[in-house]
Design a protein around this motif. Structure first.
Motif, mmCIF file in Angstrom:
data_model
loop_
_atom_site.group_PDB
_atom_site.id
_atom_site.type_symbol
_atom_site.label_atom_id
_atom_site.label_comp_id
_atom_site.label_asym_id
_atom_site.label_seq_id
_atom_site.Cartn_x
_atom_site.Cartn_y
_atom_site.Cartn_z
ATOM 1 N N ASP A 16 21.654 57.584 -18.229
ATOM 2 C CA ASP A 16 22.966 57.546 -18.873
ATOM 3 C C ASP A 16 22.738 57.563 -20.378
ATOM 4 O O ASP A 16 22.275 56.582 -20.945
ATOM 5 C CB ASP A 16 23.719 56.279 -18.461
ATOM 6 N N TYR A 17 23.060 58.682 -21.021
ATOM 7 C CA TYR A 17 22.793 58.844 -22.444
ATOM 8 C C TYR A 17 24.072 58.847 -23.277
ATOM 9 O O TYR A 17 24.074 59.252 -24.420
ATOM 10 C CB TYR A 17 22.009 60.143 -22.686
ATOM 11 N N GLU A 18 25.189 58.383 -22.698
ATOM 12 C CA GLU A 18 26.446 58.346 -23.438
ATOM 13 C C GLU A 18 26.421 57.254 -24.510
ATOM 14 O O GLU A 18 27.087 57.359 -25.517
ATOM 15 C CB GLU A 18 27.622 58.119 -22.478
ATOM 16 N N SER A 19 25.630 56.234 -24.310
ATOM 17 C CA SER A 19 25.532 55.132 -25.260
ATOM 18 C C SER A 19 24.639 55.525 -26.440
ATOM 19 O O SER A 19 23.513 55.981 -26.254
ATOM 20 C CB SER A 19 24.968 53.902 -24.561
ATOM 21 N N THR A 21 23.206 53.546 -28.566
ATOM 22 C CA THR A 21 22.040 52.670 -28.645
ATOM 23 C C THR A 21 20.952 53.093 -27.667
ATOM 24 O O THR A 21 19.774 52.995 -27.975
ATOM 25 C CB THR A 21 22.427 51.203 -28.398
ATOM 26 N N LYS A 22 21.330 53.575 -26.498
ATOM 27 C CA LYS A 22 20.341 54.053 -25.515
ATOM 28 C C LYS A 22 19.585 55.254 -26.078
ATOM 29 O O LYS A 22 18.366 55.333 -25.984
ATOM 30 C CB LYS A 22 21.059 54.425 -24.214
ATOM 31 N N ARG A 23 20.302 56.189 -26.710
ATOM 32 C CA ARG A 23 19.655 57.363 -27.302
ATOM 33 C C ARG A 23 18.738 56.958 -28.450
ATOM 34 O O ARG A 23 17.628 57.464 -28.579
ATOM 35 C CB ARG A 23 20.713 58.353 -27.789
ATOM 36 N N LYS A 28 13.384 55.913 -31.002
ATOM 37 C CA LYS A 28 12.581 54.926 -31.725
ATOM 38 C C LYS A 28 11.262 54.620 -31.020
ATOM 39 O O LYS A 28 10.267 54.329 -31.668
ATOM 40 C CB LYS A 28 13.379 53.644 -31.955
ATOM 41 N N LYS A 29 11.251 54.688 -29.696
ATOM 42 C CA LYS A 29 10.002 54.482 -28.960
ATOM 43 C C LYS A 29 8.981 55.556 -29.312
ATOM 44 O O LYS A 29 7.785 55.315 -29.295
ATOM 45 C CB LYS A 29 10.257 54.504 -27.451
ATOM 46 N N LEU A 30 9.465 56.751 -29.656
ATOM 47 C CA LEU A 30 8.572 57.871 -29.947
ATOM 48 C C LEU A 30 8.123 57.926 -31.397
ATOM 49 O O LEU A 30 6.996 58.286 -31.690
ATOM 50 C CB LEU A 30 9.253 59.197 -29.595
ATOM 51 N N ILE A 31 9.005 57.604 -32.341
ATOM 52 C CA ILE A 31 8.729 57.887 -33.751
ATOM 53 C C ILE A 31 8.170 56.721 -34.535
ATOM 54 O O ILE A 31 7.748 56.900 -35.680
ATOM 55 C CB ILE A 31 9.991 58.407 -34.466
ATOM 56 N N GLY A 32 8.178 55.549 -33.985
ATOM 57 C CA GLY A 32 7.625 54.402 -34.711
ATOM 58 C C GLY A 32 8.514 53.960 -35.852
ATOM 59 O O GLY A 32 9.679 53.651 -35.652
ATOM 60 N N GLU A 33 7.987 53.991 -37.087
ATOM 61 C CA GLU A 33 8.693 53.430 -38.233
ATOM 62 C C GLU A 33 9.544 54.439 -39.001
ATOM 63 O O GLU A 33 10.119 54.103 -40.023
ATOM 64 C CB GLU A 33 7.695 52.775 -39.180
#
Length: 93
Positions: A16-19, A21-23, A28-33
């Protein structure tokens, strides 16, 4: 040295990608800082060819700003996220 990047993700349709914050959490898990400048959900589309036996994917485009990223570190993180089918990272300098 700060650089701009574009990250395109093809995600599994099972999530579910409607949120917003979920997207953001997925990116953020991929790009770090790095900083997310904009995040655009492009919607569900039919894939040109099946990926992991899936014929549809959800496209997500992120505009990023941050220190130089290595593709190798992102590749390692992508393999740990089951919802990401494909990705491409482009430097926009």
């Amino acid at each position: 040295m700060v650089r701009k990047y574009e990250l395109m993700l093809v995600l599994s349709t099972e999530g579910d990608y409607e949120s917003e914050t979920k997207r953001q959490d997925i990116v953020k898990k991929l790009i770090g800082e790095a900083t997310i400048d904009s995040l655009t959900l492009m919607g569900k589309k039919v894939l040109a060819y099946p990926i992991q036996k899936k014929s549809e994917g959800v496209y997500l485009l992120a505009q990023l700003t941050g220190e130089p990223m290595t593709v190798g570190s992102i590749q390692k993180k992508v393999t740990q996220l089951p919802e990401v089918l494909r990705y491409i990272l482009i430097r926009k300098d």
